[in-house]
Write an enzyme that holds these catalytic residues in place. Structure first.
Site, PDB file in Angstrom:
ATOM      1  N   SER A 199       0.833  -1.192   0.000  1.00  0.00           N
ATOM      2  CA  SER A 199       0.000   0.000   0.000  1.00  0.00           C
ATOM      3  C   SER A 199       0.874   1.251   0.000  1.00  0.00           C
ATOM      4  CB  SER A 199      -0.952  -0.054   1.199  1.00  0.00           C
ATOM      5  OG  SER A 199      -1.925   0.948   1.145  1.00  0.00           O
ATOM      6  N   ASP A 247     -12.166   0.070   0.387  1.00  0.00           N
ATOM      7  CA  ASP A 247     -11.503  -0.983  -0.372  1.00  0.00           C
ATOM      8  C   ASP A 247     -11.685  -0.767  -1.868  1.00  0.00           C
ATOM      9  OD1 ASP A 247     -10.068  -3.618  -0.227  1.00  0.00           O
ATOM     10  OD2 ASP A 247     -11.860  -4.317  -1.278  1.00  0.00           O
ATOM     11  N   HIS A 250      -7.761  -4.727  -1.340  1.00  0.00           N
ATOM     12  CA  HIS A 250      -6.584  -4.054  -0.791  1.00  0.00           C
ATOM     13  C   HIS A 250      -6.110  -4.750   0.482  1.00  0.00           C
ATOM     14  CE1 HIS A 250      -3.964  -0.559  -0.945  1.00  0.00           C
ATOM     15  NE2 HIS A 250      -4.156  -0.348   0.347  1.00  0.00           N
TER      16      HIS A 250
END
Length: 330
Positions: A178, A275, A309
């Site tokens: 991320s 998400d 994610h």
């Protein structure tokens, strides 16, 4: 990109006062001289204020440093045979994502000890701030938060002074999830002579696409979580030179002769805005980045996987094998 932790999402969204927070957060041959039996020492601007070196593999340190206004920590995960082999090892610098639940422990909670069992590599996992974005911010109202200085100018030479590592290009890799995936891509380009392999697991490679969605989210998230209204890139106007310096998409040539590994999810949760918007932005950005790399004739390995994610252990295992294959052997 922030992590997908629900309590974090709620607190961030509340702190941002309804802002659309769901947008895309988230010297060759030189060897270190440290012995396996020696405790690590201060240096490179870091003073150790806490440590735990009793575990055979996972060694922990907390530092005082002028680069950060609080005391950041790092986990150093050693190979199984580090204390008995006498070998020198390559190093993976592994970064966490953003959010109030993300820190130097993130990858340990994700099972990094098991994922690296038997692997001949040292893994260094430092703090990067709740929304530090692996950057020195344009301004901070909470004291220094210079994460780029901490990681590159201080932590990297400290590791090489205290552990048996290859202090050279082919001895280092950088990866992250991320926000940490963005940080890995950024450092690999900006310090292109330091890292031979770079990996982004659901990490965004572009600050400017979609009207600067990721750069704007870096500003908003950092202002709310780390900088007390300060920003990474400046507001209301960006520091354009800083954005360009940090933007992987603007430094494609820096990825030549590196191993590049990219992962993004193709089916985020449609009823979870965080998400959905996070991984949709990541996927679109990685597709744009991959096309640009291909047009430039730069090899890379890319994966599109089911889901949204989150960290995918099976993809990290695949990535780690590639990292070890690319770097100088222990």
């Amino acid at each position: 990109m922030l992590s997908q932790h629900h309590s974090t999402r709620r607190s961030v969204l509340k702190a941002l006062g309804g802002v659309s927070a769901a947008v895309a957060l988230g010297g060759a041959g030189t060897l270190a001289t440290a012995s396996a039996a020696h405790a690590a020492g201060d240096g490179s601007g870091l003073r150790i204020v806490d440590r735990k070196e009793n575990n055979p593999r996972m060694w922990y340190y907390r530092f005082a440093t002028d680069a950060i206004g609080w005391e950041p920590s790092v986990n150093v995960l050693l190979p199984d045979d580090y204390h008995t082999s006498g070998r020198t090892y390559p190093v993976l610098y592994l970064f966490h994502g953003g959010g109030t639940d993300q820190d130097f422990m993130t990858w340990d909670r994700a099972g990094i000890r098991g994922l690296t069992a038997g692997k001949p590599v040292i893994v260094v996992m430092p703090d990067g701030g709740h929304a530090g974005w692996y950057s020195n911010p344009v301004n901070s109202h909470t004291g220094p938060r210079n994460w780029e200085t901490f990681h590159i100018a201080q932590l990297l030479p400290w590791v090489e002074a205290n552990f048996r590592t290859y202090a050279e290009y082919d001895g280092r890799a950088v990866a992250g999830f991320s926000m940490g995936g963005f940080g890995a891509l950024k450092y690999a380009a900006k310090y292109h002579d330091r890292f031979a392999s770079v990996s982004a697991h659901s990490g965004p490679p572009s600050l400017r696409r979609d009207f600067g969605a990721v750069a704007n989210w870096a500003n908003v998230s950092a202002a709310a979580l780390d900088l007390a209204g300060g920003t990474i890139y400046g507001a209301p106007l960006w520091d354009e030179a800083k954005v360009s310096a940090d933007n992987p998409m603007e430094h494609l040539a820096s990825y030549r002769n590196k191993r590049v590994f990219l992962v993004a999810g193709t089916s985020p949760n449609p009823v979870d805005p965080f998400d959905l918007l996070n991984e949709s932005e990541v996927l679109a950005g990685q597709r744009e980045f991959r096309a640009a790399l291909s047009d430039a004739g730069i090899p890379h390995e890319a994966h599109e996987e089911t889901g949204g994610h989150f960290i995918r252990p099976e993809m990290f295992t695949r990535d780690l094998d590639g990292i070890i294959d690319r770097l100088r052997k222990a």
